[in-house]
Design a protein around this motif. Structure first.
Motif, PDB file in Angstrom:
ATOM      1  N   GLU A 192     -68.189 -49.849   0.546  1.00 16.50           N
ATOM      2  CA  GLU A 192     -69.353 -50.558   0.303  1.00 16.50           C
ATOM      3  C   GLU A 192     -69.621 -49.778  -1.237  1.00 16.50           C
ATOM      4  O   GLU A 192     -70.063 -50.185  -2.304  1.00 16.50           O
ATOM      5  N   VAL A 193     -69.449 -48.351  -1.065  1.00 19.40           N
ATOM      6  CA  VAL A 193     -69.693 -47.578  -2.149  1.00 19.40           C
ATOM      7  C   VAL A 193     -68.488 -47.794  -3.370  1.00 19.40           C
ATOM      8  O   VAL A 193     -68.969 -47.786  -4.436  1.00 19.40           O
ATOM      9  N   HIS A 194     -67.418 -47.808  -3.075  1.00 22.27           N
ATOM     10  CA  HIS A 194     -66.430 -48.083  -4.002  1.00 22.27           C
ATOM     11  C   HIS A 194     -66.469 -49.431  -4.629  1.00 22.27           C
ATOM     12  O   HIS A 194     -66.308 -49.435  -5.783  1.00 22.27           O
ATOM     13  N   ARG A 195     -66.957 -50.462  -4.018  1.00 21.32           N
ATOM     14  CA  ARG A 195     -67.328 -51.770  -4.660  1.00 21.32           C
ATOM     15  C   ARG A 195     -68.679 -51.509  -5.692  1.00 21.32           C
ATOM     16  O   ARG A 195     -68.321 -51.957  -6.708  1.00 21.32           O
ATOM     17  N   ILE A 196     -69.548 -50.932  -5.135  1.00 20.45           N
ATOM     18  CA  ILE A 196     -70.524 -50.580  -6.150  1.00 20.45           C
ATOM     19  C   ILE A 196     -70.238 -49.557  -7.411  1.00 20.45           C
ATOM     20  O   ILE A 196     -70.411 -49.919  -8.525  1.00 20.45           O
ATOM     21  N   LEU A 197     -69.358 -48.654  -7.308  1.00 20.13           N
ATOM     22  CA  LEU A 197     -69.041 -47.869  -8.344  1.00 20.13           C
ATOM     23  C   LEU A 197     -68.174 -48.922  -9.375  1.00 20.13           C
ATOM     24  O   LEU A 197     -68.269 -48.626 -10.561  1.00 20.13           O
ATOM     25  N   ASN A 198     -67.575 -49.971  -8.850  1.00 12.22           N
ATOM     26  CA  ASN A 198     -66.819 -50.618  -9.814  1.00 12.22           C
ATOM     27  C   ASN A 198     -67.149 -51.982 -10.262  1.00 12.22           C
ATOM     28  O   ASN A 198     -67.019 -52.375 -11.438  1.00 12.22           O
ATOM     29  N   ARG A 199     -68.433 -52.249  -9.418  1.00  8.83           N
ATOM     30  CA  ARG A 199     -69.020 -53.636 -10.149  1.00  8.83           C
ATOM     31  C   ARG A 199     -70.327 -53.614  -9.656  1.00  8.83           C
ATOM     32  O   ARG A 199     -71.126 -54.823  -9.939  1.00  8.83           O
ATOM     33  N   GLY A 200     -71.141 -52.543  -9.193  1.00 10.76           N
ATOM     34  CA  GLY A 200     -72.668 -52.657  -8.891  1.00 10.76           C
ATOM     35  C   GLY A 200     -72.994 -53.134  -7.853  1.00 10.76           C
ATOM     36  O   GLY A 200     -71.901 -53.716  -7.139  1.00 10.76           O
ATOM     37  N   GLY A 201     -74.214 -53.010  -7.315  1.00  8.60           N
ATOM     38  CA  GLY A 201     -74.907 -53.476  -6.181  1.00  8.60           C
ATOM     39  C   GLY A 201     -75.628 -52.438  -5.654  1.00  8.60           C
ATOM     40  O   GLY A 201     -75.916 -51.378  -6.103  1.00  8.60           O
ATOM     41  N   ILE A 202     -76.255 -53.025  -4.596  1.00  6.23           N
ATOM     42  CA  ILE A 202     -77.082 -51.931  -3.651  1.00  6.23           C
ATOM     43  C   ILE A 202     -76.551 -52.047  -2.188  1.00  6.23           C
ATOM     44  O   ILE A 202     -76.399 -52.935  -1.654  1.00  6.23           O
ATOM     45  N   PHE A 203     -76.352 -50.828  -2.016  1.00 12.49           N
ATOM     46  CA  PHE A 203     -75.992 -50.746  -0.299  1.00 12.49           C
ATOM     47  C   PHE A 203     -77.319 -50.075   0.534  1.00 12.49           C
ATOM     48  O   PHE A 203     -77.793 -49.113  -0.044  1.00 12.49           O
ATOM     49  N   MET A 204     -77.519 -50.709   1.834  1.00 10.38           N
ATOM     50  CA  MET A 204     -78.879 -50.312   2.594  1.00 10.38           C
ATOM     51  C   MET A 204     -78.272 -50.069   3.912  1.00 10.38           C
ATOM     52  O   MET A 204     -77.803 -51.001   4.505  1.00 10.38           O
ATOM     53  N   TYR A 205     -78.652 -48.957   4.534  1.00  8.53           N
ATOM     54  CA  TYR A 205     -78.328 -48.788   5.901  1.00  8.53           C
ATOM     55  C   TYR A 205     -80.058 -48.174   6.322  1.00  8.53           C
ATOM     56  O   TYR A 205     -80.180 -46.879   6.094  1.00  8.53           O
ATOM     57  N   PRO A 206     -81.198 -49.102   6.669  1.00  5.70           N
ATOM     58  CA  PRO A 206     -82.729 -48.388   6.520  1.00  5.70           C
ATOM     59  C   PRO A 206     -82.833 -48.092   7.903  1.00  5.70           C
ATOM     60  O   PRO A 206     -81.859 -48.366   8.953  1.00  5.70           O
ATOM     61  N   TRP A 207     -83.931 -47.342   8.035  1.00  4.41           N
ATOM     62  CA  TRP A 207     -84.463 -46.893   9.444  1.00  4.41           C
ATOM     63  C   TRP A 207     -84.746 -48.373  10.167  1.00  4.41           C
ATOM     64  O   TRP A 207     -85.123 -49.266   9.723  1.00  4.41           O
ATOM     65  N   ASP A 208     -84.616 -48.251  11.563  1.00  2.00           N
ATOM     66  CA  ASP A 208     -85.013 -49.453  12.388  1.00  2.00           C
ATOM     67  C   ASP A 208     -85.552 -49.055  13.646  1.00  2.00           C
ATOM     68  O   ASP A 208     -85.477 -47.713  13.893  1.00  2.00           O
ATOM     69  N   ASN A 209     -86.228 -49.878  14.313  1.00  2.95           N
ATOM     70  CA  ASN A 209     -86.992 -49.408  15.582  1.00  2.95           C
ATOM     71  C   ASN A 209     -86.640 -49.178  16.835  1.00  2.95           C
ATOM     72  O   ASN A 209     -87.259 -49.207  17.801  1.00  2.95           O
ATOM     73  N   ARG A 210     -85.029 -49.571  16.909  1.00  6.36           N
ATOM     74  CA  ARG A 210     -84.386 -49.599  17.966  1.00  6.36           C
ATOM     75  C   ARG A 210     -84.494 -48.377  18.709  1.00  6.36           C
ATOM     76  O   ARG A 210     -84.647 -47.888  19.904  1.00  6.36           O
ATOM     77  N   GLU A 211     -84.311 -46.825  17.868  1.00  7.16           N
ATOM     78  CA  GLU A 211     -84.233 -45.623  18.146  1.00  7.16           C
ATOM     79  C   GLU A 211     -85.260 -44.808  17.357  1.00  7.16           C
ATOM     80  O   GLU A 211     -84.983 -44.327  16.495  1.00  7.16           O
ATOM     81  N   PRO A 212     -86.484 -44.964  17.682  1.00 11.60           N
ATOM     82  CA  PRO A 212     -87.661 -44.742  16.773  1.00 11.60           C
ATOM     83  C   PRO A 212     -87.510 -43.139  16.313  1.00 11.60           C
ATOM     84  O   PRO A 212     -87.958 -42.785  15.376  1.00 11.60           O
ATOM     85  N   ASN A 213     -86.896 -42.393  17.390  1.00  8.92           N
ATOM     86  CA  ASN A 213     -86.814 -40.857  17.020  1.00  8.92           C
ATOM     87  C   ASN A 213     -85.704 -40.499  15.828  1.00  8.92           C
ATOM     88  O   ASN A 213     -85.559 -39.290  15.599  1.00  8.92           O
ATOM     89  N   LYS A 214     -84.960 -41.722  15.643  1.00 10.71           N
ATOM     90  CA  LYS A 214     -83.820 -41.392  14.760  1.00 10.71           C
ATOM     91  C   LYS A 214     -84.093 -41.958  13.273  1.00 10.71           C
ATOM     92  O   LYS A 214     -84.308 -43.104  13.542  1.00 10.71           O
ATOM     93  N   PRO A 215     -84.088 -41.066  12.172  1.00 15.03           N
ATOM     94  CA  PRO A 215     -84.521 -41.793  11.032  1.00 15.03           C
ATOM     95  C   PRO A 215     -83.563 -42.722  10.502  1.00 15.03           C
ATOM     96  O   PRO A 215     -83.841 -43.195   9.300  1.00 15.03           O
ATOM     97  N   GLY A 216     -82.347 -42.598  10.791  1.00 18.16           N
ATOM     98  CA  GLY A 216     -81.511 -43.702  10.343  1.00 18.16           C
ATOM     99  C   GLY A 216     -80.282 -43.685  11.012  1.00 18.16           C
ATOM    100  O   GLY A 216     -79.924 -42.625  12.065  1.00 18.16           O
ATOM    101  N   LYS A 217     -78.971 -44.263  10.808  1.00 16.91           N
ATOM    102  CA  LYS A 217     -77.759 -44.114  11.316  1.00 16.91           C
ATOM    103  C   LYS A 217     -76.668 -43.353  10.479  1.00 16.91           C
ATOM    104  O   LYS A 217     -75.932 -42.502  11.339  1.00 16.91           O
ATOM    105  N   LEU A 218     -76.848 -43.286   9.312  1.00 19.16           N
ATOM    106  CA  LEU A 218     -75.969 -42.521   8.534  1.00 19.16           C
ATOM    107  C   LEU A 218     -76.348 -40.939   8.374  1.00 19.16           C
ATOM    108  O   LEU A 218     -77.497 -40.329   8.737  1.00 19.16           O
ATOM    109  N   ARG A 219     -75.514 -40.141   8.333  1.00 14.47           N
ATOM    110  CA  ARG A 219     -75.517 -38.535   8.544  1.00 14.47           C
ATOM    111  C   ARG A 219     -75.624 -37.908   7.171  1.00 14.47           C
ATOM    112  O   ARG A 219     -75.049 -38.414   6.090  1.00 14.47           O
TER     113      ARG A 219
END
Length: 322
Positions: free
Chosen positions: A238-265
């Motif tokens: 995803e980041v490689h594509r953005i570096l080459n031609r732009g874009g926005i990548f999102m992995y937001p917080w969701d409410n399945r596991e409220p105590n985890k602020p997100g999935k990515l480290r």
């Protein structure tokens, strides 16, 4: 022909930091060969265990992690190592100047179907503290002296920054050297592409729900633009594509596991990718502040991510502020 070493010398990178980088790259070349052999090398499929995140490991997750851990431990300039696949950091060399943090194989769920994966790395100063202690590694992203990833796709590519812009290299199979193919990459400030896992839509917070709905509304919507959606399920791709031609990548917080602020480290993915994106003129935030300004509290800390073309990330951020 300009190689990694040529660019490191051009940017006046110290011999010790260059040595740490080359150690990571030597491992990545071996991982690349294993991936090319695929099923013939017996590296596909799942291992019979889970990592510290509670995720089922692929065989090549384990192989890649062990390879990097062993080689980095032998590199005299490396004081300590932390891996996404390891519970705790590992001390390496008493006189080492650097801490190397890595995700050995990002996107490993794609291995068995021959879709792009990659190795992400971040290098921090050791500061003379105990490399066996987690606290030693808890430095914010601004402290990184180098960051990058190796992309294993149709070609094996290195994307790297030492704080002086972003350069892209391609592994020449003849010389087995990473050769410069794009110098000082810049992300286009505006975009018509977004990447997000739409299957999670019902779990997102209201600002993300509204923003993505407006993206999908196209020319008739409030953003007055038709967007295309992309999703590869590997952050490196995803980041490689953005570096080459732009874009926005999102992995937001969701409410399945409220105590985890997100999935990515934060340490293994958020910080190194944010360094690359910012060095290429883009923006990377958690919905409130720049990711590299977050003061980490633990080595396996998670974080929401919005990164890519600056104008579009600012637009997404405005929905959160509103």
């Amino acid at each position: 022909m300009q190689t990694v070493q040529t660019i490191l010398e051009k940017h006046r990178v110290s011999d010790s930091l260059a040595q740490a980088i080359h150690c990571v790259l030597d491992c990545s070349k071996e991982i690349s060969v294993l991936l090319q052999k695929g099923a013939m090398a017996g590296v596909l499929g799942s291992a019979e265990n889970e990592n510290v995140q509670g995720e089922t490991q692929k065989k090549l997750d384990v192989i890649s992690n062990d390879l990097l851990k062993e080689r980095l431990a032998e590199c005299p300039v490396v004081a300590g190592i932390a891996s996404e696949e390891e519970d705790l950091p590992v001390a390496a060399n008493e006189d080492g100047q650097y801490l190397v943090i890595y995700d050995p194989l990002d996107g490993s769920s794609n291995i068995d179907i021959n879709v792009t994966v990659g190795t992400i790395f971040s290098i921090l100063p050791s500061r003379g503290e105990d490399p066996s202690k987690e606290a030693t590694y808890l430095q914010n992203g601004r402290q990184q002296v180098a960051a990058g990833y190796v992309l294993y796709g149709p070609a094996t590519m290195l994307v790297m920054s030492t704080g002086k812009g972003v350069d892209i290299f391609t592994l020449d199979p003849t010389s087995n050297e990473f050769v410069l193919t794009q110098e000082q990459v810049q992300i286009t400030p505006s975009t018509k592409e977004f990447a997000i896992n739409m299957s999670n839509q019902r779990f997102w917070a209201e600002p993300v729900q509204t923003y993505v709905s407006d993206l999908l509304a196209g020319e008739e919507g409030p953003l007055a633009k038709r967007y295309n959606m992309r999703w590869i399920a590997a952050m490196v791709a995803e980041v490689h594509r953005i570096l080459n031609r732009g874009g926005i990548f999102m992995y937001p917080w969701d409410n399945r596991e409220p105590n985890k602020p997100g999935k990515l480290r934060l340490m293994y993915e958020g910080n190194p990718m944010s360094m690359l994106v910012e060095q290429a003129g883009g923006l990377s935030v958690n919905g409130e502040i720049n990711i590299m300004d977050i003061e980490p509290e633990k080595i396996h800390q998670r974080v929401p991510v919005f990164l890519g073309s600056k104008e579009e990330v600012e637009k997404a951020l405005s929905y959160h502020k509103a």
